[in-house]
Design an enzyme around this catalytic site. Structure first.
Site, PDB file in Angstrom:
ATOM      1  N   GLY A  20      -8.741  29.309 -47.133  1.00  0.00           N
ATOM      2  CA  GLY A  20      -7.752  28.284 -47.487  1.00  0.00           C
ATOM      3  C   GLY A  20      -6.353  28.829 -47.239  1.00  0.00           C
ATOM      4  CE  LYS A  76      -4.339  25.602 -65.177  1.00  0.00           C
ATOM      5  NZ  LYS A  76      -2.975  25.022 -65.026  1.00  0.00           N
TER       6      LYS A  76
END
Lengths: 405, 405
Positions: free
Chosen positions: B8, B200
């Site tokens: 990426g 998260k």
């Protein structure tokens, strides 16, 4: 099982024994080993103490017992802490300490012995109490070029400055209150003159640069000259005055200093009050991060000592690199460091501002009602240049505090 | 030399390549090895890019090249990131990722493969961007019983709430501004509905408890219902409204949730504004510590990825324990969690306060001029009890925000 000796059964030492007990299950789960306290070295007797049986008075018992693999130094001061810590390393034992004086004075040598003997000398608790700080600095930020470390590293002075800011107290009043509460020692010199902060920023700088900084080279100014009048201006400006330990690094140069700083509301350390500590670290790609917590206190500090023991438990046979070598890190003279300055000058601004601006350039002016003085904040300049310019106003200047937004 | 592949070449991926280059000397000095990027995987072409020669389009080139020892996954999303990351581990390569979706969904499995094959799967950048957070949590606080983690974990929503607080904007206005500045996506759902924060806090909780938390079990409430009126009360109260990801742990129980919280000025996260992130951690002996910094951004996030690469460089042959096992961590139902509540009720307090107090007990009342409503802050109670009591006022309640000092 890993057998540990604790040297010094005062606040920190007894805290370490307590934390090892309280969190025994968690520690065993994490390390896969039981950590047991075999000896507690102290000159005093502790009749009735649950750990009375472990108390010894003779260091040699610890030094010569090969079963003791980790020694915690929690005596404080440089002697005999240095002698004992060194002897333990030479005897093949890992050493953990919370003693900033020991690390600042002899860290380089003790780390070198540890490296050579494939042992560890760790000291997370020596700076910022319980705040995880040294390990993030040496491990998480290992690939980062650290450009600045600024910290509020002393809880006593931060408490005093907070009291002065919030309640308009004088330095003497706030110090007295801190002493009453046990936050300040009867002889508060090490705190209020900045010596404690100096040891701590020295340690942080040595870890960040990988080179030994001599704490005696660090220009150190305490908070004893900060007055309630300064805080009146700070209130009007919306600023805060804090005792900073700072290290600014560029290439191989390091500027390291301890002094009161006036800071603006956008500074990451602006809201750090009372006995709390905080450290901001600026890295070249990371930007700014900040670590905050109790900088002192029995259990938080002991918790940091125990974190070092846990770390060592995973590295009984190898040295964890700290990057702090035997090389020397010169400290730039204060004259070369750049600041803005908050200045209080006697007289009326109407009479004197033209002269002030002629000397210091466009300076922000602050006036308080019914005062026979005014204040200015200058632009940025080196300290050497500032001193030269300020000499002409020597009789007028009532206060000088370095300033940063 | 350690050869790395980056999958990426978007914001984070190109940032990683940049940080590895910018800090090459420091990284080589720390690790004793040169870290070289051999491949960059991306479907796109990058004509003229200085790293054009390293661009490949076929994952198998990376998977099959035995010289590649560390793979950075910076593609985002779960597919094909999961497939590729797993294939890399199975091919004997260490994997580093910044991808919270991947870690929250498949962290347990990928960590288990890494353990089994004596490799590492690290993801410091997946929570809190550049802030050193996961490593301090798993290493520095390894011996600590973590009682609470509360974080402002999403910069976009924190920016929006800060705008609303400071400038009196509505949610829609502040969101539009955030989109204009590139802080919020055109489809802002993942941020404003709390999904990002949910991933998260799930990761943080799994690391703290050592057990897998299913993010789908985490009650998640975003900020879309927070209004400019709420902030008028907050201003009067001197409080702040923040999107919290929280995990409270006691024994084997964990309450994990994402929701807007009204917090008082003494809360460690009170002054965390704009796009900044911060996480407070409370340990049983440590007390409260807080970590603060840029939660996003190309270079800070890339810096955290690079810190994982540097960490792995010192552990090429061994698995660094994270403590996150295959066991399941049940999440307590929201009904069992205790809060105080900020409530806005239609009508005049003179008419209704007696009823409100009869239901909720002594509640602090807040009134703003010229409003056909008033607000109260209740004492602490479980959410189940609150819902039961609030049912009687259903037609009057205009807003409910959980509250903590």
């Amino acid at each position: 099982m890993i057998q540990v000796a604790v040297m010094g059964y005062g606040t920190i030492g007894s805290g370490v024994v307590e934390v090892l007990e309280t969190n025994k299950d968690k520690i065993t789960e994490k390390t896969g080993k039981e950590i047991a306290v075999k000896y507690i070295l102290d000159l005093r007797e502790f009749p009735g103490d649950p750990h009375e049986a472990q108390i010894v008075h003779d260091f040699e018992i610890i030094e010569k017992d090969e079963d003791v693999e980790i020694v915690v130094e929690a005596m404080g001061g440089v002697n005999p802490a240095y002698k004992f810590a060194k002897a333990c390393l030479l005897a093949g034992k890992h050493v953990v300490t919370s003693n900033k004086a020991l690390v600042a004075a002899h860290g380089t040598e003790l780390l070198a012995i540890a490296r050579e003997k494939n042992l560890n000398f760790l000291f997370e608790a020596s700076v910022g109490g319980g705040i995880p700080l040294l390990r993030p600095l040496t491990q998480s930020l290992a690939g980062e070029k650290i450009e600045e470390i600024s910290g509020i590293l002393n809880g006593t002075t931060n408490y005093i400055l907070t009291k002065m800011a919030r309640e308009g107290q004088t330095f003497e009043e706030a110090l007295k209150k801190a002493q009453e509460l046990g936050y300040a020692e009867r002889n508060p010199e090490a705190d209020v003159e900045g010596y404690d902060t100096c040891r701590k920023i020295t340690i942080l700088t040595s870890l960040a640069t990988g080179k030994e900084v001599n704490y005696e080279d660090v220009p150190t100014e305490g908070i004893t000259k900060i007055t309630d009048t300064d805080f009146k201006y700070a209130a009007k400006l919306g600023t805060s005055i804090k005792l900073f330990g700072t290290s600014r690094m560029e290439g191989n140069k390091a500027s390291v200093y301890v002094c009161p700083m006036m800071i603006g509301p956008d500074h990451p350390l602006f809201a750090v009050n009372d006995v709390y500590n905080a450290v901001m670290v600026r890295g070249n790609t990371l930007g700014t991060v900040m670590f905050y917590g109790s900088g002192a206190g029995k259990l938080p500090t002991a918790s940091a000592v125990v974190s070092d023991i846990v770390e060592i438990a995973g590295h009984m046979e190898d040295n964890i690199p700290t990057g702090w070598t035997n090389e020397k890190q010169p400290v730039a003279p204060m004259g070369e460091v750049t600041f803005s300055y908050f200045l209080r000058l006697a007289g009326k601004s109407a009479d004197k501002l033209a002269d002030v601006r002629a000397a210091f350039g466009e300076a922000e002016t602050i006036e308080l009602p019914e005062m026979d003085e005014f204040a200015v904040i200058t632009g940025e300049m080196t300290e050497a240049r500032f001193r030269k310019l300020a000499a002409a106003f020597e009789e007028d200047i009532r206060q000088t505090i370095r300033y940063t937004k």
